[in-house]
Design a protein around this motif. Sequence first.
Motif, PDB file in Angstrom:
ATOM      1  N   ILE A 341       8.260   6.613  -0.601  1.00  0.00           N
ATOM      2  CA  ILE A 341       6.828   6.357  -0.420  1.00  0.00           C
ATOM      3  C   ILE A 341       6.605   4.986   0.205  1.00  0.00           C
ATOM      4  O   ILE A 341       5.727   4.820   1.066  1.00  0.00           O
ATOM      5  CB  ILE A 341       6.105   6.490  -1.774  1.00  0.00           C
ATOM      6  CG1 ILE A 341       6.011   7.974  -2.175  1.00  0.00           C
ATOM      7  CG2 ILE A 341       4.719   5.873  -1.734  1.00  0.00           C
ATOM      8  CD1 ILE A 341       5.491   8.201  -3.564  1.00  0.00           C
ATOM      9  N   TYR A 345       4.805   4.352   3.712  1.00  0.00           N
ATOM     10  CA  TYR A 345       3.668   3.432   3.837  1.00  0.00           C
ATOM     11  C   TYR A 345       3.854   2.524   5.051  1.00  0.00           C
ATOM     12  O   TYR A 345       2.921   2.340   5.850  1.00  0.00           O
ATOM     13  CB  TYR A 345       3.547   2.596   2.565  1.00  0.00           C
ATOM     14  CG  TYR A 345       2.519   1.492   2.656  1.00  0.00           C
ATOM     15  CD1 TYR A 345       1.174   1.753   2.461  1.00  0.00           C
ATOM     16  CD2 TYR A 345       2.887   0.181   2.952  1.00  0.00           C
ATOM     17  CE1 TYR A 345       0.219   0.750   2.556  1.00  0.00           C
ATOM     18  CE2 TYR A 345       1.956  -0.824   3.044  1.00  0.00           C
ATOM     19  CZ  TYR A 345       0.623  -0.538   2.843  1.00  0.00           C
ATOM     20  OH  TYR A 345      -0.307  -1.546   2.941  1.00  0.00           O
ATOM     21  N   HIS A 348       3.459   4.691   8.284  1.00  0.00           N
ATOM     22  CA  HIS A 348       2.085   5.076   8.560  1.00  0.00           C
ATOM     23  C   HIS A 348       1.239   3.876   8.984  1.00  0.00           C
ATOM     24  O   HIS A 348       0.385   4.001   9.884  1.00  0.00           O
ATOM     25  CB  HIS A 348       1.472   5.735   7.324  1.00  0.00           C
ATOM     26  CG  HIS A 348       2.085   7.067   7.013  1.00  0.00           C
ATOM     27  ND1 HIS A 348       1.806   7.772   5.847  1.00  0.00           N
ATOM     28  CD2 HIS A 348       2.970   7.828   7.700  1.00  0.00           C
ATOM     29  CE1 HIS A 348       2.487   8.902   5.850  1.00  0.00           C
ATOM     30  NE2 HIS A 348       3.197   8.962   6.959  1.00  0.00           N
ATOM     31  N   TYR A 379      -5.568   4.552  -5.982  1.00  0.00           N
ATOM     32  CA  TYR A 379      -4.219   4.876  -5.548  1.00  0.00           C
ATOM     33  C   TYR A 379      -3.161   4.503  -6.577  1.00  0.00           C
ATOM     34  O   TYR A 379      -2.323   5.335  -6.942  1.00  0.00           O
ATOM     35  CB  TYR A 379      -3.909   4.183  -4.219  1.00  0.00           C
ATOM     36  CG  TYR A 379      -2.433   4.219  -3.900  1.00  0.00           C
ATOM     37  CD1 TYR A 379      -1.818   5.407  -3.525  1.00  0.00           C
ATOM     38  CD2 TYR A 379      -1.637   3.089  -4.041  1.00  0.00           C
ATOM     39  CE1 TYR A 379      -0.465   5.462  -3.275  1.00  0.00           C
ATOM     40  CE2 TYR A 379      -0.288   3.135  -3.784  1.00  0.00           C
ATOM     41  CZ  TYR A 379       0.290   4.320  -3.399  1.00  0.00           C
ATOM     42  OH  TYR A 379       1.638   4.377  -3.174  1.00  0.00           O
ATOM     43  N   SER A 380      -3.160   3.264  -7.045  1.00  0.00           N
ATOM     44  CA  SER A 380      -2.069   2.802  -7.914  1.00  0.00           C
ATOM     45  C   SER A 380      -1.969   3.643  -9.176  1.00  0.00           C
ATOM     46  O   SER A 380      -0.874   4.097  -9.554  1.00  0.00           O
ATOM     47  CB  SER A 380      -2.287   1.326  -8.266  1.00  0.00           C
ATOM     48  OG  SER A 380      -2.241   0.522  -7.106  1.00  0.00           O
ATOM     49  N   GLN A 383      -0.876   7.238  -8.311  1.00  0.00           N
ATOM     50  CA  GLN A 383       0.527   7.332  -7.924  1.00  0.00           C
ATOM     51  C   GLN A 383       1.430   7.374  -9.147  1.00  0.00           C
ATOM     52  O   GLN A 383       2.396   8.153  -9.195  1.00  0.00           O
ATOM     53  CB  GLN A 383       0.894   6.139  -7.037  1.00  0.00           C
ATOM     54  CG  GLN A 383       2.351   6.102  -6.626  1.00  0.00           C
ATOM     55  CD  GLN A 383       2.741   7.272  -5.758  1.00  0.00           C
ATOM     56  OE1 GLN A 383       2.506   7.287  -4.564  1.00  0.00           O
ATOM     57  NE2 GLN A 383       3.353   8.277  -6.354  1.00  0.00           N
ATOM     58  N   ARG A 508       4.906  13.520  -4.619  1.00  0.00           N
ATOM     59  CA  ARG A 508       4.710  12.813  -3.347  1.00  0.00           C
ATOM     60  C   ARG A 508       3.221  12.768  -3.015  1.00  0.00           C
ATOM     61  O   ARG A 508       2.658  13.732  -2.502  1.00  0.00           O
ATOM     62  CB  ARG A 508       5.491  13.513  -2.238  1.00  0.00           C
ATOM     63  CG  ARG A 508       6.991  13.412  -2.342  1.00  0.00           C
ATOM     64  CD  ARG A 508       7.484  12.115  -1.765  1.00  0.00           C
ATOM     65  NE  ARG A 508       7.087  11.956  -0.382  1.00  0.00           N
ATOM     66  CZ  ARG A 508       7.748  12.480   0.650  1.00  0.00           C
ATOM     67  NH1 ARG A 508       8.850  13.196   0.443  1.00  0.00           N
ATOM     68  NH2 ARG A 508       7.332  12.292   1.883  1.00  0.00           N
ATOM     69  N   ILE A 509       2.589  11.637  -3.298  1.00  0.00           N
ATOM     70  CA  ILE A 509       1.158  11.506  -3.016  1.00  0.00           C
ATOM     71  C   ILE A 509       0.920  11.248  -1.539  1.00  0.00           C
ATOM     72  O   ILE A 509      -0.195  11.409  -1.037  1.00  0.00           O
ATOM     73  CB  ILE A 509       0.560  10.375  -3.882  1.00  0.00           C
ATOM     74  CG1 ILE A 509      -0.962  10.499  -3.978  1.00  0.00           C
ATOM     75  CG2 ILE A 509       0.953   9.018  -3.337  1.00  0.00           C
ATOM     76  CD1 ILE A 509      -1.580   9.531  -4.947  1.00  0.00           C
ATOM     77  N   ASP A 510       1.957  10.854  -0.808  1.00  0.00           N
ATOM     78  CA  ASP A 510       1.811  10.564   0.617  1.00  0.00           C
ATOM     79  C   ASP A 510       1.902  11.819   1.474  1.00  0.00           C
ATOM     80  O   ASP A 510       1.707  11.749   2.681  1.00  0.00           O
ATOM     81  CB  ASP A 510       2.896   9.582   1.059  1.00  0.00           C
ATOM     82  CG  ASP A 510       4.288  10.174   0.912  1.00  0.00           C
ATOM     83  OD1 ASP A 510       4.643  10.527  -0.227  1.00  0.00           O
ATOM     84  OD2 ASP A 510       5.020  10.277   1.920  1.00  0.00           O
ATOM     85  N   PHE A 525      -3.723  13.027  -1.894  1.00  0.00           N
ATOM     86  CA  PHE A 525      -3.513  12.737  -0.478  1.00  0.00           C
ATOM     87  C   PHE A 525      -4.733  12.048   0.126  1.00  0.00           C
ATOM     88  O   PHE A 525      -4.595  11.162   0.982  1.00  0.00           O
ATOM     89  CB  PHE A 525      -3.203  14.030   0.271  1.00  0.00           C
ATOM     90  CG  PHE A 525      -2.876  13.847   1.718  1.00  0.00           C
ATOM     91  CD1 PHE A 525      -1.711  13.211   2.110  1.00  0.00           C
ATOM     92  CD2 PHE A 525      -3.749  14.298   2.698  1.00  0.00           C
ATOM     93  CE1 PHE A 525      -1.406  13.034   3.449  1.00  0.00           C
ATOM     94  CE2 PHE A 525      -3.455  14.133   4.051  1.00  0.00           C
ATOM     95  CZ  PHE A 525      -2.279  13.498   4.415  1.00  0.00           C
ATOM     96  N   TRP A 528      -4.493   8.481  -0.747  1.00  0.00           N
ATOM     97  CA  TRP A 528      -3.475   7.825   0.089  1.00  0.00           C
ATOM     98  C   TRP A 528      -4.042   7.477   1.470  1.00  0.00           C
ATOM     99  O   TRP A 528      -3.858   6.357   1.958  1.00  0.00           O
ATOM    100  CB  TRP A 528      -2.271   8.751   0.218  1.00  0.00           C
ATOM    101  CG  TRP A 528      -1.258   8.328   1.229  1.00  0.00           C
ATOM    102  CD1 TRP A 528      -1.179   8.749   2.518  1.00  0.00           C
ATOM    103  CD2 TRP A 528      -0.173   7.409   1.053  1.00  0.00           C
ATOM    104  NE1 TRP A 528      -0.114   8.166   3.164  1.00  0.00           N
ATOM    105  CE2 TRP A 528       0.525   7.324   2.272  1.00  0.00           C
ATOM    106  CE3 TRP A 528       0.280   6.649  -0.023  1.00  0.00           C
ATOM    107  CZ2 TRP A 528       1.631   6.517   2.444  1.00  0.00           C
ATOM    108  CZ3 TRP A 528       1.390   5.842   0.142  1.00  0.00           C
ATOM    109  CH2 TRP A 528       2.054   5.775   1.359  1.00  0.00           C
ATOM    110  N   LEU A 532      -4.701   3.720   3.090  1.00  0.00           N
ATOM    111  CA  LEU A 532      -4.136   3.313   4.373  1.00  0.00           C
ATOM    112  C   LEU A 532      -5.196   2.724   5.297  1.00  0.00           C
ATOM    113  O   LEU A 532      -4.967   1.693   5.956  1.00  0.00           O
ATOM    114  CB  LEU A 532      -3.461   4.504   5.048  1.00  0.00           C
ATOM    115  CG  LEU A 532      -2.142   5.013   4.462  1.00  0.00           C
ATOM    116  CD1 LEU A 532      -1.647   6.214   5.263  1.00  0.00           C
ATOM    117  CD2 LEU A 532      -1.086   3.932   4.448  1.00  0.00           C
TER     118      LEU A 532
END
Length: 621
Positions: A341, A345, A348, A379-380, A383, A508-510, A525, A528, A532
């Motif tokens: 991940i 990151y 991306h 997010y944190s 995740q 996999r959150i990405d 997602f 995520w 970003l």
Amino acid sequence: MLSPNSRTRQLNGTCVGSVDLELFLHYSLIPSLFIILILSFLQRREHRKQREDPSHLLGNRFEIIIPLDFVGTFSNRWSYGIAFGATANKVMFLFSEGYQPLQIPQWAQAFVLLIGGMEVGLSHFPFFACLSSEFQLLSSVLGFSYSLIWFAVTVLYITECPHGQFLGRFETVLFYWPSLLCLAFLMGRFLHMFVKSLRVHLGWELQTEEKPFLEVHQAEHVKRLLRKPPLQETKKSWFQTRIYEWDPCFQFPSRMIGTTVLAFICLYLFIVIEFCMFVYVRDELDVFEGELESYIASVNQTGTLTPVSLQVKELMSVSEGVWLVTILPASLTCVSYLFHILACYRKHMKRLWAGKKHFLPLKFHNPSSAESVVAIARYSGWQIAYMLWGYLIIHVVQSLCGMLIMYSLVLPVVHNQGLEMLQGLGIGTLTIAIVLGLMVLQVWIATTFFLQPKMSAADRQKPLALNNRKAFHNFNYFLFFYNVLLGLGACLSRLLISCVLGTWLIARIDRTIMQNGYEGADMGFSAWIGMLYVDHYHTNPVLVSFCNILITGHRERKLQRAIKYWCLNQSTGPRISARSRTRWFLLQTLVNNPRLVMLRKARPGHGSRDFTQILLTCSES
């Protein structure tokens, strides 16, 4: 007689220490608020309040402090990460929904968990506030004292009841040693801050510069963009090509480091808790097995139930063994996801910096600003939750696969049924091979007989132009009925592959596990993507470099203007009165801005009208 492990469980099952960590969590809010008030009072406001504001009496004191910048903090990353790691036990306590300070109805459980999360955050707020405070001499003392209190209370709690009722000896140590290690690191960090700030205060060292607006790695990234690309790329190693390549022009923000550290520790604690539950279930199954044997012995007079008893024992034994064996691959899968991940990151973010959005679904090319801001906060936590639930689901799936392997390959050999197993395996393999062979044969026939020849010898494949149309229509007609049956197997294989990939990638959150067009239903997602975009808009090196150029230019012009006036005030020669200097500045301003001359108020007896007429004449000439 009982075994030592059993005696340890019995002793610690009723162990009641003098320290209640949940109660201490409540009382820790008192020193936490005290530290927050002190640091807030020392913080200066940039703009003073109006006199009508009650806070005007504080002057420019008492500013709201922040624990850390979740967007643009690249310094003290590992210190913040370790501070997040110190909260792991409390996070797992909230994750298990063990926070129940009040007896409330079930529908209000979400509010209780919200209050619990805010209490945990407030109790650990001083760790982050002391790390990010500008007054390092005082904040290091406060942070060290607060960390020492938590360290001492945790050590006392462990020493009073070191063992547990599930794992036996040193069960409490297994749960709390990561927090102790993080607290010890924080004490060392605060001690280092105190020594460094004390040396600066005594004049033994120079004061370090304030946090730069443009980070070094961001400036290096812009410099690399402005350079000409090398003619020959350097040869990369296998590790750099297949696994990871370090980039000196990129740094992960503190949020990503803290999330990774906390996810590691929470994953470890989750595995320990799962193993404790496994031990508990195994003991209950042993009791059930003994009762089953007693029941069969009392009822089974003809011996017909003996095979059933053996099958139940075998099932429980195989399940225990498979569950234990699959702990390692499931945990390694989730650990590899954490590193992957981070790599995704960086990949991306670099694509967004380059203006490339092709890797995103179309509906996420222009996400909502409000949703993106909320995503940076979600997010944190999401995740970590996705990783924990993902580990459990992956473990269950791997255990089912292990059970399938045991009952289809291993146990038949153990029971001297290897030939029957090989015969069934051979028949199944041959059936699948024939089906796949017929599918490949269809492709070969279509390529050979039903496509026109290549237009050029350099073409990779034949053009999509039909040939032998009559044979092609007969081919389609006779295979129509066969493909109906073949489609049933293809549908089942599609379902099976979707289930396997969905459960395998749930952590996999990405990466979304939804089909094309339904990505918006994947809330993880979406978080995520929003995260970003927030990082892209606020930490883009090119944008930050441009803003830094503007700020630096403004400061330089302001400094030059101040130096100009200072030189005028400090010039050598005859002494000039303040009134004359003010009039000279007034004359210079009016000469540079002629339109202001007409707006001046005429004062009789001071020659203002004549002075204005002179200025107008000078400006016209």
